[in-house]
Scaffold this active site. Structure first.
Site, PDB file in Angstrom:
ATOM      1  N   ASP A  32      86.099  31.672  39.373  1.00 20.73           N
ATOM      2  CA  ASP A  32      86.217  32.975  38.740  1.00 20.73           C
ATOM      3  C   ASP A  32      86.809  32.748  37.346  1.00 20.73           C
ATOM      4  O   ASP A  32      87.363  31.681  37.067  1.00 20.73           O
ATOM      5  CB  ASP A  32      87.128  33.857  39.595  1.00 20.73           C
ATOM      6  CG  ASP A  32      87.509  35.141  38.898  1.00 20.73           C
ATOM      7  OD1 ASP A  32      86.597  35.891  38.512  1.00 20.73           O
ATOM      8  OD2 ASP A  32      88.717  35.388  38.732  1.00 20.73           O
TER       9      ASP A  32
ATOM     10  N   ASP B 113      88.484  35.661  34.835  1.00 16.23           N
ATOM     11  CA  ASP B 113      89.663  36.458  34.487  1.00 16.23           C
ATOM     12  C   ASP B 113      90.732  36.357  35.564  1.00 16.23           C
ATOM     13  O   ASP B 113      90.485  36.663  36.735  1.00 16.23           O
ATOM     14  CB  ASP B 113      89.267  37.918  34.273  1.00 16.23           C
ATOM     15  CG  ASP B 113      88.368  38.090  33.059  1.00 16.23           C
ATOM     16  OD1 ASP B 113      88.782  37.691  31.962  1.00 16.23           O
ATOM     17  OD2 ASP B 113      87.241  38.591  33.218  1.00 16.23           O
TER      18      ASP B 113
END
Length: 219
Positions: free
Chosen positions: A14, A16
């Site tokens: 991922d 953020d």
């Protein structure tokens, strides 16, 4: 605390909250969105964490053309130069990525490809060779579609991949995909027993051994 080890052939990251600290940007943009539509900011932040802009907009405004336009507003705000200046790398992110062959990791993000690449550049992190972004999937996190597509792109069975996530929606997506899952950076505390909780990326060591990687970390 105990030292734990797992083996993997590929890494699905991922962005953020995992590799990139964009919280000041996201919270500022969501504050504008909340004030504009008379919404409770914390509820918006809690829902939006790890999700696509379109999913956030339609959740609070309904599935309509207006919500689509507001999702585009969110993305435009996040791409402003003054927004990108606030982006930085999470502790240990660059050092971790430098230990992995560029062909062995994929960026899997709820952000658009344009936002993803601009944020990685602003954080001075390696630009990924392989990405799965918002426009690549019909169903965003917590659907596993993004992680399953990433495993297909890298040609590694999902069971031999490890997902790095920070948000509940993303962690659930990783679980749903069948991958091993690490919840990192301390943004969530209550995770299923199948998920490894690691407070910071700099607590993880990686060694490359023949055709797999060995990860060691304290849990």
């Amino acid at each position: 605390m105990a030292i734990h080890e797992i083996k993997t052939k590929a890494f699905l990251f991922d962005m953020d909250g995992t590799l990139v600290d964009s919280r000041p940007v996201v919270e500022n943009v969501l504050r504008k969105f909340s004030e504009k539509h008379n919404l409770e900011l914390q509820k918006v932040i809690d829902y939006a964490h790890g999700r696509q802009s379109i999913d956030t907009a339609t959740h609070f405004l309904g599935n309509n053309d207006f919500a689509m336009q507001e999702a585009k507003f969110l993305e435009r705000e996040e791409l402003l130069p003054q927004s990108l200046k606030l982006v930085k790398a999470m502790t240990g992110a660059k050092e971790l990525l430098d230990l992995i062959d560029p062909n062995d990791w994929v960026l899997v993000t709820s952000a658009s490809r344009e936002i993803a690449l601009e944020r990685m550049k602003a954080a001075q992190l390696p630009i990924p060779k392989i990405t799965v972004c918002a426009e690549d999937v019909t169903n965003g996190k917590p659907s596993p579609d993004g992680y399953l597509l990433a495993a297909t792109k890298i040609d590694i069975p999902i069971q031999q991949c490890v997902v790095f996530e920070d948000a509940e929606a993303g962690i659930q997506a990783g679980i749903n995909s069948g991958a091993q899952v690490l919840a990192v950076n301390g943004f969530v505390n209550n995770v299923p027993n199948s998920v490894y909780l690691v407070n910071s990326l700099d607590k993880i060591t990686i060694t490359h051994e023949q055709d797999f990687y060995r990860l060691s970390f304290t849990i």
